[in-house]
Design a protein around this motif. Structure first.
Motif, PDB file in Angstrom:
ATOM      1  N   PHE A   1       1.726 -17.644  -2.319  1.00  0.00           N
ATOM      2  CA  PHE A   1       0.848 -17.146  -1.252  1.00  0.00           C
ATOM      3  C   PHE A   1      -0.595 -17.032  -1.758  1.00  0.00           C
ATOM      4  O   PHE A   1      -1.534 -17.434  -1.072  1.00  0.00           O
ATOM      5  CB  PHE A   1       1.347 -15.799  -0.730  1.00  0.00           C
ATOM      6  N   ALA A   2      -0.776 -16.508  -2.961  1.00  0.00           N
ATOM      7  CA  ALA A   2      -2.127 -16.340  -3.529  1.00  0.00           C
ATOM      8  C   ALA A   2      -2.834 -17.679  -3.700  1.00  0.00           C
ATOM      9  O   ALA A   2      -4.061 -17.745  -3.591  1.00  0.00           O
ATOM     10  CB  ALA A   2      -2.050 -15.601  -4.860  1.00  0.00           C
ATOM     11  N   ALA A   3      -2.085 -18.738  -3.954  1.00  0.00           N
ATOM     12  CA  ALA A   3      -2.706 -20.058  -4.094  1.00  0.00           C
ATOM     13  C   ALA A   3      -3.362 -20.508  -2.795  1.00  0.00           C
ATOM     14  O   ALA A   3      -4.333 -21.270  -2.813  1.00  0.00           O
ATOM     15  CB  ALA A   3      -1.670 -21.088  -4.552  1.00  0.00           C
ATOM     16  N   TRP A   4      -2.865 -20.035  -1.657  1.00  0.00           N
ATOM     17  CA  TRP A   4      -3.489 -20.307  -0.360  1.00  0.00           C
ATOM     18  C   TRP A   4      -4.628 -19.343  -0.067  1.00  0.00           C
ATOM     19  O   TRP A   4      -5.604 -19.717   0.581  1.00  0.00           O
ATOM     20  CB  TRP A   4      -2.447 -20.177   0.760  1.00  0.00           C
ATOM     21  N   ALA A   5      -4.508 -18.095  -0.528  1.00  0.00           N
ATOM     22  CA  ALA A   5      -5.417 -17.025  -0.118  1.00  0.00           C
ATOM     23  C   ALA A   5      -6.672 -16.906  -0.972  1.00  0.00           C
ATOM     24  O   ALA A   5      -7.719 -16.493  -0.472  1.00  0.00           O
ATOM     25  CB  ALA A   5      -4.670 -15.688  -0.137  1.00  0.00           C
ATOM     26  N   ASP A   6      -6.592 -17.237  -2.246  1.00  0.00           N
ATOM     27  CA  ASP A   6      -7.714 -17.066  -3.162  1.00  0.00           C
ATOM     28  C   ASP A   6      -8.595 -18.323  -3.174  1.00  0.00           C
ATOM     29  O   ASP A   6      -8.106 -19.407  -3.484  1.00  0.00           O
ATOM     30  CB  ASP A   6      -7.182 -16.783  -4.568  1.00  0.00           C
TER      31      ASP A   6
ATOM     32  N   TYR B   1     -13.265 -30.959   7.287  1.00  0.00           N
ATOM     33  CA  TYR B   1     -12.126 -30.147   7.702  1.00  0.00           C
ATOM     34  C   TYR B   1     -12.685 -28.766   8.010  1.00  0.00           C
ATOM     35  O   TYR B   1     -13.410 -28.202   7.198  1.00  0.00           O
ATOM     36  CB  TYR B   1     -11.133 -30.103   6.532  1.00  0.00           C
ATOM     37  N   GLU B   2     -12.370 -28.261   9.195  1.00  0.00           N
ATOM     38  CA  GLU B   2     -12.794 -26.911   9.549  1.00  0.00           C
ATOM     39  C   GLU B   2     -11.632 -26.185  10.200  1.00  0.00           C
ATOM     40  O   GLU B   2     -11.072 -26.670  11.188  1.00  0.00           O
ATOM     41  CB  GLU B   2     -14.000 -26.939  10.491  1.00  0.00           C
ATOM     42  N   ALA B   3     -11.262 -25.030   9.623  1.00  0.00           N
ATOM     43  CA  ALA B   3     -10.094 -24.280  10.077  1.00  0.00           C
ATOM     44  C   ALA B   3     -10.481 -22.863  10.473  1.00  0.00           C
ATOM     45  O   ALA B   3     -11.474 -22.322   9.998  1.00  0.00           O
ATOM     46  CB  ALA B   3      -9.051 -24.224   8.960  1.00  0.00           C
ATOM     47  N   ARG B   4      -9.667 -22.281  11.336  1.00  0.00           N
ATOM     48  CA  ARG B   4      -9.792 -20.881  11.707  1.00  0.00           C
ATOM     49  C   ARG B   4      -8.416 -20.250  11.595  1.00  0.00           C
ATOM     50  O   ARG B   4      -7.433 -20.753  12.141  1.00  0.00           O
ATOM     51  CB  ARG B   4     -10.320 -20.733  13.133  1.00  0.00           C
ATOM     52  N   TYR B   5      -8.327 -19.143  10.855  1.00  0.00           N
ATOM     53  CA  TYR B   5      -7.051 -18.464  10.619  1.00  0.00           C
ATOM     54  C   TYR B   5      -6.680 -17.610  11.825  1.00  0.00           C
ATOM     55  O   TYR B   5      -7.446 -16.745  12.243  1.00  0.00           O
ATOM     56  CB  TYR B   5      -7.114 -17.627   9.338  1.00  0.00           C
TER      57      TYR B   5
ATOM     58  N   SER C   1       0.990 -11.209   4.906  1.00  0.00           N
ATOM     59  CA  SER C   1       0.983 -11.372   3.461  1.00  0.00           C
ATOM     60  C   SER C   1       2.360 -11.740   2.920  1.00  0.00           C
ATOM     61  O   SER C   1       3.350 -11.073   3.227  1.00  0.00           O
ATOM     62  CB  SER C   1       0.488 -10.083   2.800  1.00  0.00           C
ATOM     63  N   GLN C   2       2.393 -12.805   2.150  1.00  0.00           N
ATOM     64  CA  GLN C   2       3.582 -13.304   1.467  1.00  0.00           C
ATOM     65  C   GLN C   2       4.699 -13.715   2.418  1.00  0.00           C
ATOM     66  O   GLN C   2       5.844 -13.854   1.993  1.00  0.00           O
ATOM     67  CB  GLN C   2       4.064 -12.298   0.425  1.00  0.00           C
ATOM     68  N   ALA C   3       4.374 -13.932   3.704  1.00  0.00           N
ATOM     69  CA  ALA C   3       5.389 -14.356   4.676  1.00  0.00           C
ATOM     70  C   ALA C   3       4.953 -15.570   5.483  1.00  0.00           C
ATOM     71  O   ALA C   3       5.710 -16.531   5.611  1.00  0.00           O
ATOM     72  CB  ALA C   3       5.744 -13.215   5.623  1.00  0.00           C
ATOM     73  N   ARG C   4       3.703 -15.540   6.042  1.00  0.00           N
ATOM     74  CA  ARG C   4       3.296 -16.666   6.879  1.00  0.00           C
ATOM     75  C   ARG C   4       1.778 -16.735   7.002  1.00  0.00           C
ATOM     76  O   ARG C   4       1.080 -15.717   6.926  1.00  0.00           O
ATOM     77  CB  ARG C   4       4.008 -16.580   8.213  1.00  0.00           C
TER      78      ARG C   4
ATOM     79  N   ARG D   1      -8.853 -14.456   6.158  1.00  0.00           N
ATOM     80  CA  ARG D   1      -8.508 -13.282   6.959  1.00  0.00           C
ATOM     81  C   ARG D   1      -8.308 -13.776   8.384  1.00  0.00           C
ATOM     82  O   ARG D   1      -8.794 -14.862   8.740  1.00  0.00           O
ATOM     83  CB  ARG D   1      -9.600 -12.218   6.911  1.00  0.00           C
ATOM     84  N   VAL D   2      -7.594 -13.008   9.204  1.00  0.00           N
ATOM     85  CA  VAL D   2      -7.430 -13.396  10.602  1.00  0.00           C
ATOM     86  C   VAL D   2      -8.819 -13.483  11.227  1.00  0.00           C
ATOM     87  O   VAL D   2      -9.630 -12.559  11.098  1.00  0.00           O
ATOM     88  CB  VAL D   2      -6.526 -12.394  11.357  1.00  0.00           C
TER      89      VAL D   2
END
Length: 158
Positions: A25-30, A73-77, A82-85, A54-55
């Motif tokens: 999960f941290a590899a996606w978040a950091d 590439y442009e994304a919106r969360y 956390s640690q689920a999806r 962040r959302v």
């Protein structure tokens, strides 16, 4: 007159990783971690990268391919548990032309040997853009790269 079209495709890529959910999960978040694995083509030149995980936050990645053509590439969360999806919407551009819009969902499940990660994408290719399977292929490369990243030095990460 330009012909407008929308071609839909959905694909899923699952992977069992020998790393705990927290590390995957941290590899996606950091932002610094993600920069290390979030590239399909090492020879392309990075022009811009930012991640506000962040959302409601955004992620941007602009690169130039070996012919100098910019890919953006442009994304919106949309949803993060956390640690689920993670759920995000993103579009891709070649030069100034939008070629696709997507909804991506990544789920994480703890297993006795690490983590099962499932990446599902619903993509719409726009206005005659012929993908020929390259989106799925590129995503498989990204999944390979995140797996290598999280499994690297996993014995020292605990």
């Amino acid at each position: 007159m330009t012909k407008h079209s929308a071609m839909h495709e959905t694909f899923a890529i699952g992977r069992k990783m020998r790393a705990p959910v927290s590390r995957v999960f941290a590899a996606w978040a950091d932002p610094e971690a993600k920069r290390q694995w979030f590239a399909c083509h090492d020879e392309w030149v990075s022009l811009e990268y930012s991640l506000d995980f962040r959302v409601g936050g955004q992620e941007r990645n602009r690169v130039a391919d070996s012919n100098g053509v910019p890919h953006a590439y442009e994304a919106r969360y949309l949803d993060i548990v956390s640690q689920a999806r993670i759920i995000y919407a993103y579009d891709m551009k070649l030069g100034e032309t939008r070629i696709s819009a997507s909804l991506a969902t990544i789920t994480f499940e703890a297993t006795p040997s690490g983590t099962t990660m499932l990446f599902t994408e619903q993509v719409v290719f726009l206005d005659g853009y012929g993908d020929g399977g390259s989106r799925r292929q590129g995503t498989e490369i990204l999944v390979d790269r995140i797996q290598a990243y999280v499994e690297r030095d996993v014995s020292t990460a605990h």
